[in-house]
Design an enzyme around this catalytic site. Structure first.
Site, PDB file in Angstrom:
ATOM      1  N   GLU A  95      25.293  13.365 104.792  1.00 42.22           N
ATOM      2  CA  GLU A  95      25.987  12.161 104.312  1.00 42.22           C
ATOM      3  C   GLU A  95      26.826  11.576 105.453  1.00 42.22           C
ATOM      4  O   GLU A  95      27.599  12.277 106.079  1.00 42.22           O
ATOM      5  CB  GLU A  95      26.857  12.493 103.092  1.00 42.22           C
ATOM      6  CG  GLU A  95      27.716  11.355 102.590  1.00 42.22           C
ATOM      7  CD  GLU A  95      26.960  10.062 102.276  1.00 42.22           C
ATOM      8  OE1 GLU A  95      26.038  10.085 101.464  1.00 42.22           O
ATOM      9  OE2 GLU A  95      27.297   9.013 102.897  1.00 42.22           O
ATOM     10  N   GLY A 131      28.275   8.612  97.121  1.00 46.62           N
ATOM     11  CA  GLY A 131      27.591   7.349  97.414  1.00 46.62           C
ATOM     12  C   GLY A 131      28.220   6.141  96.746  1.00 46.62           C
ATOM     13  O   GLY A 131      29.415   6.129  96.416  1.00 46.62           O
ATOM     14  N   CYS A 141      27.668   4.859  93.740  1.00 45.85           N
ATOM     15  CA  CYS A 141      28.011   5.033  92.322  1.00 45.85           C
ATOM     16  C   CYS A 141      29.442   5.521  92.136  1.00 45.85           C
ATOM     17  O   CYS A 141      30.230   4.903  91.436  1.00 45.85           O
ATOM     18  CB  CYS A 141      27.015   6.003  91.681  1.00 45.85           C
ATOM     19  SG  CYS A 141      27.434   6.432  89.998  1.00 45.85           S
ATOM     20  N   GLY A 186      26.390 -15.919  91.571  1.00 47.76           N
ATOM     21  CA  GLY A 186      25.423 -15.030  90.932  1.00 47.76           C
ATOM     22  C   GLY A 186      25.877 -14.642  89.547  1.00 47.76           C
ATOM     23  O   GLY A 186      26.938 -14.026  89.381  1.00 47.76           O
ATOM     24  N   ASP A 242      17.985   3.872  94.894  1.00 42.85           N
ATOM     25  CA  ASP A 242      17.957   2.434  95.188  1.00 42.85           C
ATOM     26  C   ASP A 242      16.988   2.095  96.314  1.00 42.85           C
ATOM     27  O   ASP A 242      16.363   1.025  96.292  1.00 42.85           O
ATOM     28  CB  ASP A 242      19.365   1.949  95.595  1.00 42.85           C
ATOM     29  CG  ASP A 242      20.280   1.714  94.397  1.00 42.85           C
ATOM     30  OD1 ASP A 242      19.900   2.085  93.273  1.00 42.85           O
ATOM     31  OD2 ASP A 242      21.387   1.178  94.595  1.00 42.85           O
ATOM     32  N   ALA A 264      22.103   4.251  88.605  1.00 42.31           N
ATOM     33  CA  ALA A 264      22.442   5.608  89.020  1.00 42.31           C
ATOM     34  C   ALA A 264      21.587   6.657  88.315  1.00 42.31           C
ATOM     35  O   ALA A 264      21.116   7.612  88.943  1.00 42.31           O
ATOM     36  CB  ALA A 264      23.915   5.858  88.733  1.00 42.31           C
ATOM     37  N   HIS A 306      29.499   7.726  58.006  1.00 46.40           N
ATOM     38  CA  HIS A 306      30.210   6.494  57.678  1.00 46.40           C
ATOM     39  C   HIS A 306      31.706   6.704  57.823  1.00 46.40           C
ATOM     40  O   HIS A 306      32.204   7.751  57.421  1.00 46.40           O
ATOM     41  CB  HIS A 306      29.888   6.078  56.234  1.00 46.40           C
ATOM     42  CG  HIS A 306      30.622   4.854  55.795  1.00 46.40           C
ATOM     43  ND1 HIS A 306      30.295   3.604  56.254  1.00 46.40           N
ATOM     44  CD2 HIS A 306      31.687   4.701  54.963  1.00 46.40           C
ATOM     45  CE1 HIS A 306      31.111   2.705  55.709  1.00 46.40           C
ATOM     46  NE2 HIS A 306      31.964   3.354  54.919  1.00 46.40           N
TER      47      HIS A 306
END
Ligand SMILES: Cc1cc2nc3c(=O)[nH]c(=O)nc-3n(C[C@H](O)[C@H](O)[C@H](O)COP(=O)(O)OP(=O)(O)OC[C@H]3O[C@@H](n4cnc5c(N)ncnc54)[C@H](O)[C@@H]3O)c2cc1C
Length: 463
Positions: A33, A39, A41, A178, A305, A313, A437
């Site tokens: 790494e 990373g 995420c 965007g 990715d 993820a 419920h």
């Protein structure tokens, strides 16, 4: 030269999960790494955004507390405190993953990885370099925000998602370029925090991959909360000037805002790691893989990715498990047909499998059942009455083909439908399952009943 059975490049949710599974299967494993364990995420993606999301939700709840009979006095918001909380959560999770790697006896090597050959990797860290070998190598290098030169992303006033997460003061005004998942999530956050937010989107609608009725709920909420949305507009230029930013549209309109966020996609971390030299097949920057997650080079796998399949993820992690199994000589295949996905707007959106819109576009005959939050006792109690659950089924076999939910806790509710689909359940199976419920999952049961026009708590039943 240190030798390993399996070497993983990148410690995001793809890489660290692959490394742990490889180690569990008995492989001597290393993970390389160059930045932070966890990373995108954990450090700049899923976790920090959701930590801030709950700051926004708490702020919103506090503002509406009086409706619940709770008087909290004047409500104020401190973004720097929310960011501090977010940082604490990230730190805790990153530390947890580091412990998991250690506990599984995985060698963590810090530095930038470069593939000399399919099984030989050079790791550089400052002046130090080391070469290691792996019988199999899993590339999990992920993605980064796309840097568009015309948008002058200076990371001070024109920002990507990464810098947005570390703002200490709420900008007075924010223009988001965007209207996809990321743009809408950040617009939700900052509008709640108090910014005047505008979204500009090239396509005719925001959240264009979602069903129209789903996107409409968010568009309506944006209207109510003062987020202006311009669709079918193209940004021509973004220019930082005098501590603000000027955004010029192709139609000539100009807007001056304190900050601009560019949320128009990601670029894949596949360059500069030696893949071209190895002849690895690429597809517009993505690493091409088969369903075993193997590239065209034997023993070289790619996940997450950087494969450009679905930038999520849990997809990266699942691909990691598939790759680790195949690297260990087992057979595992990646299946993308049942992948739940969540969007943290307010209310939330979640989907799995086939959407109604997709069925229409592909001409697939489907039966649909819908149940509104407004008819749920639990949702009413929570003060979260916006939205609905929509199930899509095969009219012939009654099998559940997909589900879209827009509403509170949609991202938690979708899990039930994913399990049902994985088990090959029918709509009747869900309808016949007794749901407690009062709970939100009752709406999934009622939507299932509605597929056959038999929902109890909904009028206007189908014949
Ligand atoms: C703002 C934002 C919000 C998001 N929210 C969600 C969400 O709610 N849910 C969801 O499912 N997904 C979300 N995502 C997407 C998710 O973060 C990614 O899909 C996921 O992180 C991909 O995992 P990965 O392991 O493939 O790559 P990454 O997490 O990007 O990790 C790749 C790692 O590889 C390292 N690396 C790269 N090149 C090298 C090299 N040469 N040598 C050594 N190391 C290297 C990088 O430093 C990085 O740590 C979000 C993303 C963003 C940006």
């Amino acid at each position: 030269m240190r030798e390993f059975d399996c070497v993983v490049v990148g410690a995001g949710p793809g890489g660290y999960v692959a490394a742990i599974r490889a180690a569990q299967l008995g492989a001597k494993t290393a993970i390389i790494e160059r930045n932070k364990i966890g990373g995108t995420c954990l450090n700049w993606g899923c976790i920090p955004t959701k930590a801030l999301y709950y700051s926004a939700k708490t702020l919103d709840k506090a503002r509406h507390a009086a409706e619940f009979g709770v008087n909290v006095g004047e409500v104020s918001f401190d973004l720097s405190k929310a960011v501090e909380r977010k940082d604490g959560i990230v730190k805790k999770l990153v530390g947890g993953v580091e412990q998991l790697l250690k506990g599984n006896k995985i060698e963590v090597i810090r530095g930038n990885a470069y593939l000399e050959s399919a099984g030989k990797i050079r790791v550089s860290n400052g002046d130090a370099t080391e070469e290691i070998t792996g019988k199999s190598v899993i590339i999990a290098t992920g993605s980064e925000p796309a840097m568009i030169p015309a948008f002058n992303i200076d990371r001070v006033n024109v920002l990507t998602s990464t810098e947005m997460l570390d703002l200490k003061q709420v900008p007075e005004s924010l223009l988001v370029i965007g209207g996809g998942v990321m743009g809408c999530e950040f617009a939700t956050l900052f509008a709640t925090f108090g910014s005047s937010v505008m979204i500009v989107e090239l396509l005719p609608t925001i959240l264009s991959t979602e069903d129209r009725m789903v996107a409409r709920v968010i568009a309506k909420r944006f209207k109510e909360t003062g987020v202006s949305v311009l669709t079918e507009v193209q940004v021509e230029s973004v220019t930082p000037e005098n501590g603000k930013v000027k955004t010029r549209l192709k139609d000539g309109r100009e807007f001056i805002t304190e900050k601009v966020m560019v949320a128009i996609g990601r670029s894949f971390n596949s360059a500069g790691i030696g893949l071209d030299k190895l002849g690895v097949t690429m597809d517009r920057g993505r690493i091409a893989v088969d369903e075993r997650m193997e590239t065209n080079v034997k023993g070289l796998f790619a996940i997450g990715d950087v494969t450009g399949k679905m930038l999520l993820a849990h997809v990266a992690s699942t691909q990691g498990i598939v790759a680790a199994n195949n690297a260990a000589g087992k057979v595992a295949l990646m299946d993308y047909s049942i992948i739940p996905a969540g969007i943290f707007t307010d209310p939330e959106i979640a989907s799995v499998g086939l959407r109604e819109k997709e069925a229409e576009e592909k001409g697939i005959p489907v039966s649909v059942g819908r149940f509104p939050y407004a008819a749920s006792g639990k949702a009413l109690g929570m003060g979260e009455t916006e939205g609905f659950v929509q199930l899509v089924a095969d009219p012939g076999t009654d099998k559940v083909l997909g589900c879209s939910i827009v509403g509170a806790h949609a991202t938690d509710l979708i899990g039930e439908v994913a399990v049902a689909m994985k088990a090959g359940a029918t709509v009747k199976d869900i309808a016949d399952t007794v749901h407690a419920h009062p709970t939100l999952p009752e709406m999934v049961m009622e939507a299932a009943e509605d597929v056959h026009g038999m929902a109890i708590h909904k009028i206007g039943r189908k014949k």
